[in-house]
Write an enzyme that holds these catalytic residues in place. Structure first.
Site, PDB file in Angstrom:
ATOM      1  N   LYS A  29       0.822  -1.212   0.000  1.00 15.85           N
ATOM      2  CA  LYS A  29       0.000   0.000   0.000  1.00 15.85           C
ATOM      3  C   LYS A  29       0.861   1.270   0.000  1.00 15.85           C
ATOM      4  CE  LYS A  29      -2.108  -1.829   3.576  1.00 15.85           C
ATOM      5  NZ  LYS A  29      -1.682  -3.233   3.406  1.00 15.85           N
ATOM      6  N   ILE A  30       1.835   1.320   0.912  1.00 16.15           N
ATOM      7  CA  ILE A  30       2.637   2.544   1.043  1.00 16.15           C
ATOM      8  C   ILE A  30       3.610   2.674  -0.130  1.00 16.15           C
ATOM      9  CG2 ILE A  30       4.345   3.737   2.488  1.00 16.15           C
ATOM     10  CD1 ILE A  30       2.983   2.332   4.931  1.00 16.15           C
ATOM     11  N   THR A  77      11.209   4.522   6.083  1.00 12.58           N
ATOM     12  CA  THR A  77      10.031   4.841   6.912  1.00 12.58           C
ATOM     13  C   THR A  77       9.355   3.541   7.338  1.00 12.58           C
ATOM     14  OG1 THR A  77       8.672   4.996   4.920  1.00 12.58           O
ATOM     15  CG2 THR A  77       9.521   7.077   5.811  1.00 12.58           C
ATOM     16  N   SER A  78      10.077   2.424   7.222  1.00 11.91           N
ATOM     17  CA  SER A  78       9.424   1.133   7.460  1.00 11.91           C
ATOM     18  C   SER A  78       9.723   0.578   8.859  1.00 11.91           C
ATOM     19  CB  SER A  78       9.838   0.161   6.367  1.00 11.91           C
ATOM     20  OG  SER A  78       8.766  -0.647   6.022  1.00 11.91           O
ATOM     21  N   ARG A  79      10.854  -0.041   9.024  1.00 14.02           N
ATOM     22  CA  ARG A  79      11.287  -0.507  10.339  1.00 14.02           C
ATOM     23  C   ARG A  79      12.802  -0.366  10.409  1.00 14.02           C
ATOM     24  NH1 ARG A  79       6.878   0.204  11.739  1.00 14.02           N
ATOM     25  NH2 ARG A  79       5.359  -1.258  12.552  1.00 14.02           N
ATOM     26  N   ASP A 102       9.957  -6.742  -4.945  1.00 17.70           N
ATOM     27  CA  ASP A 102       9.021  -7.256  -3.947  1.00 17.70           C
ATOM     28  C   ASP A 102       9.135  -8.768  -3.969  1.00 17.70           C
ATOM     29  OD1 ASP A 102       6.459  -8.120  -2.624  1.00 17.70           O
ATOM     30  OD2 ASP A 102       6.092  -5.963  -2.635  1.00 17.70           O
ATOM     31  N   CYS A 125       8.995  -2.471   2.911  1.00 17.51           N
ATOM     32  CA  CYS A 125       8.637  -3.874   3.163  1.00 17.51           C
ATOM     33  C   CYS A 125       8.609  -4.107   4.674  1.00 17.51           C
ATOM     34  CB  CYS A 125       9.634  -4.803   2.477  1.00 17.51           C
ATOM     35  SG  CYS A 125      11.306  -4.584   3.058  1.00 17.51           S
ATOM     36  N   PRO A 126       7.976  -5.183   5.122  1.00 16.24           N
ATOM     37  CA  PRO A 126       7.942  -5.447   6.565  1.00 16.24           C
ATOM     38  C   PRO A 126       9.292  -5.946   7.073  1.00 16.24           C
ATOM     39  CG  PRO A 126       6.829  -7.205   5.369  1.00 16.24           C
ATOM     40  CD  PRO A 126       7.248  -6.206   4.344  1.00 16.24           C
ATOM     41  N   GLU A 150      15.248   2.001  18.405  1.00 18.00           N
ATOM     42  CA  GLU A 150      14.389   3.140  18.764  1.00 18.00           C
ATOM     43  C   GLU A 150      13.524   2.909  19.999  1.00 18.00           C
ATOM     44  OE1 GLU A 150      11.937   3.290  15.122  1.00 18.00           O
ATOM     45  OE2 GLU A 150      10.208   2.814  16.370  1.00 18.00           O
ATOM     46  N   HIS A 183       9.773   8.212  14.272  1.00 17.36           N
ATOM     47  CA  HIS A 183       8.643   7.345  13.938  1.00 17.36           C
ATOM     48  C   HIS A 183       7.361   8.178  13.851  1.00 17.36           C
ATOM     49  CE1 HIS A 183       7.702   2.838  13.908  1.00 17.36           C
ATOM     50  NE2 HIS A 183       6.726   3.472  13.276  1.00 17.36           N
ATOM     51  N   ASP A 240      13.009   7.582   9.459  1.00 17.89           N
ATOM     52  CA  ASP A 240      11.904   7.799  10.398  1.00 17.89           C
ATOM     53  C   ASP A 240      11.900   6.711  11.467  1.00 17.89           C
ATOM     54  OD1 ASP A 240       9.496   9.201  11.247  1.00 17.89           O
ATOM     55  OD2 ASP A 240       8.412   7.398  10.619  1.00 17.89           O
TER      56      ASP A 240
HETATM   57  P1  NAI Z   1       1.884  -3.903   2.853  1.00 14.68           P
HETATM   58  O1  NAI Z   1       1.684  -5.192   3.534  1.00 14.68           O
HETATM   59  O2  NAI Z   1       0.751  -3.287   2.093  1.00 14.68           O
HETATM   60  O3  NAI Z   1       3.141  -4.008   1.868  1.00 14.68           O
HETATM   61  C1  NAI Z   1       4.338  -4.653   2.199  1.00 14.68           C
HETATM   62  C2  NAI Z   1       4.944  -5.168   0.919  1.00 14.68           C
HETATM   63  O4  NAI Z   1       6.219  -5.746   1.240  1.00 14.68           O
HETATM   64  C3  NAI Z   1       4.099  -6.254   0.237  1.00 14.68           C
HETATM   65  O5  NAI Z   1       3.929  -5.961  -1.135  1.00 14.68           O
HETATM   66  C4  NAI Z   1       4.915  -7.520   0.439  1.00 14.68           C
HETATM   67  O6  NAI Z   1       4.775  -8.441  -0.629  1.00 14.68           O
HETATM   68  C5  NAI Z   1       6.328  -6.949   0.488  1.00 14.68           C
HETATM   69  N1  NAI Z   1       7.285  -7.863   1.085  1.00 14.68           N
HETATM   70  C6  NAI Z   1       7.077  -8.845   2.002  1.00 14.68           C
HETATM   71  N2  NAI Z   1       8.241  -9.498   2.244  1.00 14.68           N
HETATM   72  C7  NAI Z   1       9.178  -8.911   1.470  1.00 14.68           C
HETATM   73  C8  NAI Z   1      10.560  -9.147   1.286  1.00 14.68           C
HETATM   74  N3  NAI Z   1      11.195 -10.132   1.930  1.00 14.68           N
HETATM   75  N4  NAI Z   1      11.213  -8.363   0.395  1.00 14.68           N
HETATM   76  C9  NAI Z   1      10.575  -7.377  -0.281  1.00 14.68           C
HETATM   77  N5  NAI Z   1       9.272  -7.115  -0.146  1.00 14.68           N
HETATM   78  C10 NAI Z   1       8.575  -7.876   0.734  1.00 14.68           C
HETATM   79  O7  NAI Z   1       2.407  -2.904   3.994  1.00 14.68           O
HETATM   80  P2  NAI Z   1       2.355  -1.307   4.000  1.00 14.68           P
HETATM   81  O8  NAI Z   1       1.081  -0.850   4.617  1.00 14.68           O
HETATM   82  O9  NAI Z   1       2.740  -0.789   2.665  1.00 14.68           O
HETATM   83  O10 NAI Z   1       3.500  -0.984   5.068  1.00 14.68           O
HETATM   84  C11 NAI Z   1       4.872  -1.224   4.784  1.00 14.68           C
HETATM   85  C12 NAI Z   1       5.667  -1.093   6.064  1.00 14.68           C
HETATM   86  O11 NAI Z   1       5.619   0.268   6.496  1.00 14.68           O
HETATM   87  C13 NAI Z   1       5.110  -1.886   7.257  1.00 14.68           C
HETATM   88  O12 NAI Z   1       5.642  -3.189   7.283  1.00 14.68           O
HETATM   89  C14 NAI Z   1       5.558  -1.097   8.440  1.00 14.68           C
HETATM   90  O13 NAI Z   1       6.752  -1.659   8.925  1.00 14.68           O
HETATM   91  C15 NAI Z   1       5.855   0.290   7.893  1.00 14.68           C
HETATM   92  N6  NAI Z   1       5.036   1.349   8.501  1.00 14.68           N
HETATM   93  C16 NAI Z   1       5.677   2.418   9.080  1.00 14.68           C
HETATM   94  C17 NAI Z   1       4.955   3.446   9.636  1.00 14.68           C
HETATM   95  C18 NAI Z   1       5.620   4.656  10.219  1.00 14.68           C
HETATM   96  O14 NAI Z   1       4.966   5.450  10.897  1.00 14.68           O
HETATM   97  N7  NAI Z   1       6.904   4.868   9.986  1.00 14.68           N
HETATM   98  C19 NAI Z   1       3.484   3.393   9.679  1.00 14.68           C
HETATM   99  C20 NAI Z   1       2.915   2.244   8.975  1.00 14.68           C
HETATM  100  C21 NAI Z   1       3.671   1.247   8.439  1.00 14.68           C
END
Ligand code: NAI
Length: 345
Positions: free
Chosen positions: A154-155, A229-231, A174, A202-203, A260, A292, A255
Site C-alpha cells: 500500500k505505502i 520509513t518502514s522498520r 518485492d 517492506c515489513p 528506537e 517514527h 523515520d
Molecule cells: P503492505 O503489507 O501493504 O506491503 C508490504 C509489501 O512488502 C508487500 O507488497 C509484500 O509483498 C512486500 N514484502 C514482504 N516481504 C518482502 C521481502 N522479503 N522483500 C521485499 N518485499 C517484501 O504494507 P504497507 O502498509 O505498505 O507498510 C509497509 C511497512 O511500512 C510496514 O511493514 C511497516 O513496517 C511500515 N510502517 C511504518 C509506519 C511509520 O509510521 N513509519 C506506519 C505504517 C507502516
C-alpha cells in the site's frame, strides 16, 4: 462494559480513542508505560490490551496475558514484528490495523527526501538566524533520477505514484510482485546497482533484517539516498554510518531506527543520549532523523482508533470473527493471512 488496557499512551492518542470507545461502549484504561514482562500485570481485570510498535508482546508477556484471562491483543498499528504470533496462537487473539493512512507514510517519505536533497533543514535554520547565504545548499533535481522501491504494497505504491509525479524512473523489488501491474520489477541486486534513491517499504522479517548492509551498500551508486520509513532493523546502522562517512551514501532519511524502542516518542532533550550510533548519525549534516512520525496525521489517528475499536467490538460481537485478525493457523502468517476465511482458532 468491556475494558481495554491501553499501553504506551501518548497525548495525541486519547481524543480519537475516547471518541470511538464511547461510541461503541469500550472503557479504556490509559497507561503511560509500555507493555513488558514487568508491566503486563497492569492489564489484570481487563479483557483486551491495546499496544503500539514498541510494546513487547513476546512469549513470556503472552503467557502472562493468557494467565490474566486477556482475550485479545489489539495492535493500533500495521506492523506486528513485536508480537510472537506463533506463541499467541490458541492463547490470545491478535488483531491489527492493516491500513490507516498509507498516504501519511508515503507523503512523509517524500517530505524527508525533498528536505534532505534540497537542504531545507539547513536553510530553515540559516534564515531564522538572518543568514541568507546559499553556500553548501546545492541540491539535485529528482526529475530523471531512478528510485528503487523495496516493497510495493500500500505505502510503496503511493510513494511510487508520488515519484512518478516528479518525473522519476521507478524500479521495484518485492518478494511477492504484483501481477498485472505496470511496475518494473528487478532483482534486489539490480535495484541496488541502478538506484539513485532507495526507499524501504517492506515489513521487517528474518529475511529482511539488515537487508541494507555492507554488501548491499557496496553495490550501490556513489551518492545514493536511502529512505527508511518502514522498520529500523531493515538497515544495519553500523554499515550505514560507515557508508555515510566514506561518502558512498549521499544522504539518509530515517523515520525509524533499529534501537528506537527506548528512545523514540519521548522528550530526551536535556539528557545525554547514551546511544552512540544514533548520536553519530544525528550529528551528520546529510542525515535526517524523525522519531517514527510518518503515521502522525489527523486522518491516520482517526482511522487507527476507529479500526481498532471496530476490531475489538467485531470480535466480541461476531462470535470470534474479525477480518483483521493475524492468524497463525497454518504455521505461516503471510499465507495464513491471505487464505483464511474463517476464525483463527
Ligand atoms: P503492505 O503489507 O501493504 O506491503 C508490504 C509489501 O512488502 C508487500 O507488497 C509484500 O509483498 C512486500 N514484502 C514482504 N516481504 C518482502 C521481502 N522479503 N522483500 C521485499 N518485499 C517484501 O504494507 P504497507 O502498509 O505498505 O507498510 C509497509 C511497512 O511500512 C510496514 O511493514 C511497516 O513496517 C511500515 N510502517 C511504518 C509506519 C511509520 O509510521 N513509519 C506506519 C505504517 C507502516
Amino acid at each position: 462494559m468491556m475494558k481495554v488496557a491501553f499501553f504506551d499512551t501518548k497525548e495525541y492518542d486519547r481524543p480519537s480513542f475516547e471518541h470511538y470507545g464511547e461510541l461503541k461502549g469500550l472503557e479504556f484504561k490509559f497507561l503511560e508505560t509500555k507493555l513488558t514482562e514487568d508491566t503486563a500485570e497492569l492489564a489484570k481485570g481487563c479483557d483486551v490490551v491495546c499496544v503500539f510498535v514498541n510494546d513487547t508482546v513476546n512469549a513470556p508477556v503472552i503467557d502472562k496475558l493468557y494467565e490474566y484471562g486477556i482475550k485479545m491483543v489489539a495492535l493500533r498499528c500495521a506492523g506486528y514484528n513485536n508480537v510472537d504470533v506463533q506463541r499467541a496462537y490458541r492463547k490470545v487473539h491478535v488483531v491489527h490495523v492493516p491500513a490507516y493512512s498509507p498516504y501519511a507514510v508515503a507523503e512523509h517519505a517524500a517530505a524527508l527526501l525533498l528536505t534532505s536533497i534540497r537542504r531545507i533543514h539547513k536553510a530553515y535554520n540559516r534564515t531564522r538566524d538572518f543568514n541568507f547565504s546559499l553556500n553548501g545548499l546545492t541540491g539535485f533535481d529528482l526529475h530523471g533520477k531512478t528510485v528503487g522501491i523495496i516493497g510495493t504494497g500500500k505505502i510503496g505504491r503511493i510513494f511510487m505514484d508520488i515519484c512518478r509525479g516528479f518525473g522519476m524512473n521507478v524500479i521495484a523489488y518485492d518478494k511477492f510482485p504484483a501481477k498485472d501491474s505496470d511496475i518494473e520489477y528487478v532483482s534486489l541486486d539490480e535495484l541496488f546497482d541502478r538506484s539513485d534513491i532507495i526507499s524501504l517499504h517492506c515489513p521487517l522479517t528474518d529475511e529482511t533484517r539488515h537487508m541494507i548492509n555492507t554488501d548491499s551498500i557496496d553495490r550501490m551508486k556513489k551518492g545514493v539516498v536511502i529512505i527508511n520509513t518502514s522498520r529500523g532493523a531493515l538497515i544495519d546502522t553500523e554499515a550505514l554510518l560507515i557508508g555515510l562517512r566514506a561518502r558512498k551514501i549521499g544522504a539518509a532519511c530515517l523515520d525509524v531506527y533499529e534501537e528506537e524502542a527506548d528512545i523514540f516518542f519521548e522528550d530526551r532533550s536535556g539528557h545525554i543520549l547514551d546511544d552512540e550510533l544514533l548520536s553519530r548519525l544525528i550529528s551528520l549534516p546529510n542525515v535526517i532523523v524523525t522519531s517514527h512520525q510518518a503515521f502522525l496525521t489527523e486522518e491516520a489517528l482517526n482511522n487507527i482508533a476507529e479500526t481498532t475499536v471496530n476490531n475489538i467490538v467485531s470480535y466480541f460481537e461476531n462470535d470470534g470473527l474479525c477480518d483483521n485478525e493475524l492468524c497463525y493457523r497454518c504455521g505461516n502468517i503471510e499465507t495464513c493471512k491471505k487464505e483464511r476465511k474463517q476464525r483463527c482458532f
